[in-house]
Design an enzyme around this catalytic site. Structure first.
Site, PDB file in Angstrom:
ATOM      1  NE  ARG A   1      -1.149  -1.883   3.240  1.00  0.00           N
ATOM      2  CZ  ARG A   1      -2.108  -2.645   3.253  1.00  0.00           C
ATOM      3  NH1 ARG A   1      -3.222  -2.393   3.148  1.00  0.00           N
ATOM      4  NH2 ARG A   1      -1.610  -3.842   3.243  1.00  0.00           N
ATOM      5  CB  THR A   2       3.869   2.442   1.813  1.00  0.00           C
ATOM      6  OG1 THR A   2       3.137   2.001   3.005  1.00  0.00           O
ATOM      7  CG2 THR A   2       4.344   3.708   2.107  1.00  0.00           C
TER       8      THR A   2
ATOM      9  CE  LYS B   1      25.933  -5.430  -9.675  1.00  0.00           C
ATOM     10  NZ  LYS B   1      25.703  -4.375 -10.704  1.00  0.00           N
TER      11      LYS B   1
ATOM     12  NE  ARG C   1       7.889   0.688   3.985  1.00  0.00           N
ATOM     13  CZ  ARG C   1       6.804   0.246   3.953  1.00  0.00           C
ATOM     14  NH1 ARG C   1       6.318  -0.876   4.040  1.00  0.00           N
ATOM     15  NH2 ARG C   1       5.788   1.135   4.609  1.00  0.00           N
TER      16      ARG C   1
ATOM     17  CG  HIS D   1       5.422   4.718   8.134  1.00  0.00           C
ATOM     18  ND1 HIS D   1       5.773   5.472   7.072  1.00  0.00           N
ATOM     19  CD2 HIS D   1       4.881   3.587   7.770  1.00  0.00           C
ATOM     20  CE1 HIS D   1       4.816   4.836   5.837  1.00  0.00           C
ATOM     21  NE2 HIS D   1       4.630   3.417   6.507  1.00  0.00           N
TER      22      HIS D   1
HETATM   23  C1  NCD Z   1       2.833   0.036   8.146  1.00  0.00           C
HETATM   24  C2  NCD Z   1       4.276  -0.179   8.124  1.00  0.00           C
HETATM   25  O1  NCD Z   1       4.625  -0.537   7.024  1.00  0.00           O
HETATM   26  O2  NCD Z   1       4.971   0.295   8.865  1.00  0.00           O
HETATM   27  N1  NCD Z   1       1.937  -0.281   7.027  1.00  0.00           N
HETATM   28  C3  NCD Z   1       1.979   0.980   6.167  1.00  0.00           C
HETATM   29  O3  NCD Z   1       2.807   1.611   6.066  1.00  0.00           O
HETATM   30  N2  NCD Z   1       0.709   1.056   5.854  1.00  0.00           N
HETATM   31  C4  NCD Z   1       2.341  -0.831   9.377  1.00  0.00           C
HETATM   32  C5  NCD Z   1       2.600  -2.392   9.572  1.00  0.00           C
HETATM   33  O4  NCD Z   1       3.385  -2.989   8.599  1.00  0.00           O
HETATM   34  O5  NCD Z   1       2.217  -2.909  10.687  1.00  0.00           O
END
Ligand code: NCD
Length: 310
Positions: free
Chosen positions: A56-57, A86, A107, A135
């Site tokens: 989703r992100t 590498k 990420r 986050h």
């Molecule tokens: C969260 C994350 O990745 O930290 N998810 C997200 O970004 N929607 C929450 C999770 O993974 O529990």
């Protein structure tokens, strides 16, 4: 945003006026027709680098860029598929990808490495979740959802439940809520999954009213917001009982403890800590929260790359 290269690595970079500016920008973008929105990032390229799994992100950021008329280049599963395999350092990744793209959404598994390497990036870096660190865009969309649903952020009573130790969404959210006056937080979590000590100290020093609830009912009774999270089993070393979530899982029966105006939020994915029977209640706001996430990410990218609001 104001100044040369603006990164979004931690919510500590955001003060209340900046959060307001982003929420207002999100509202403004929500009201634009699709055609007009597409002029904002026309000709701009955003790179998405995901070293940890995400659906989703990543899709939320990519949709945000596309809706603003920009283009996306990206590496999913970057830990395996990119030159980090590498042995390339993250600072070199930023130097290189910064030659191709106007901003980098990443990420990563290590907040410290991200913070350090971002200093070498010629373009803005957006932290889309870093290990069990922060986050920040999730926290921005969480407070945006509170404001949209409840009309204010100040003086809310927020019950935060689940994995407070490894849950990065909680870490960013608590830091952000601490900046708003009068917010009261009740924590409820399985015993080994309390806040990390350094964060607990930081929040205490910030003056945030924080208390630990003895049980689920005391945590949520009369709360304005219930912020539910899953246990981050992939970050645990077997120290938690696999059924630990049953301690704080929300079912329809718990709704009677909540006022009519209360809202239930969850960053998703959920894995049993909110029963599906709760979804039909108007207080279940987690899917509206997802939609707000799209507009908040559009707002952040627009503020970084799109220039002044018209
Ligand atoms: C969260 C994350 O990745 O930290 N998810 C997200 O970004 N929607 C929450 C999770 O993974 O529990």
């Amino acid at each position: 945003m104001r100044g040369a290269v603006f990164h979004a690595l931690t919510v500590n970079q955001f003060d209340v006026p900046l959060v307001w500016e982003l929420m207002e920008r999100a509202e403004w973008l929500r009201g634009l027709d699709r055609e007009e929105a597409r002029t904002r990032l026309q000709g701009k390229i955003v790179a998405t680098l995901f070293y940890e799994p995400s659906t989703r992100t990543r899709l939320s950021f990519e949709s945000a860029v596309l809706r603003l008329g920009g283009s996306v280049v990206g590496a999913e599963n970057a830990r395996e598929s990119s030159s980090s395999k590498k042995g390339e350092t993250l600072e070199d990744v930023f130097r290189v990808v910064g030659c191709y793209a106007d901003a980098i959404v990443i990420r990563h598994h290590d907040q410290h490495e991200l913070d350090r390497a971002a200093r070498f990036s010629p373009v803005p870096i957006v932290n889309a979740g870093a290990g069990s660190g922060e986050h920040p865009t999730q926290a921005l969309l969480d407070v945006y959802t509170m404001w949209r649903e409840l009309g204010r952020i100040e003086h809310l009573t927020v019950a935060v439940m689940g994995d407070l130790k490894y849950g990065r969404t909680v870490h960013s959210l608590l830091r952000l809520l601490a900046k708003f006056p009068g917010v009261r937080v009740r924590l409820f979590h399985p015993a080994p999954l309390g806040l990390p000590d350094d964060l607990a100290r930081e929040l205490a020093a910030s003056g945030l009213a924080l208390e630990r609830a003895p049980d689920l009912a005391s945590a949520i009774r009369g709360a304005d917001v219930v912020y539910q999270t899953r246990i981050q089993f992939e970050r645990l070393g077997g120290e938690v009982d696999p059924n630990a979530a049953s301690l704080y899982a929300l079912t329809k029966d718990h709704l009677a403890l909540l006022p009519d105006h209360a809202r239930i939020l969850h960053p998703l994915p959920r894995v049993g800590e909110i029963a599906p029977e709760v979804d039909d209640d108007v207080r279940a706001a987690y899917f509206r929260q997802v939609e707000n996430g799209l507009y908040m990410r559009m707002a952040l990218l627009d503020a970084m790359l799109g220039g002044e609001r018209r």
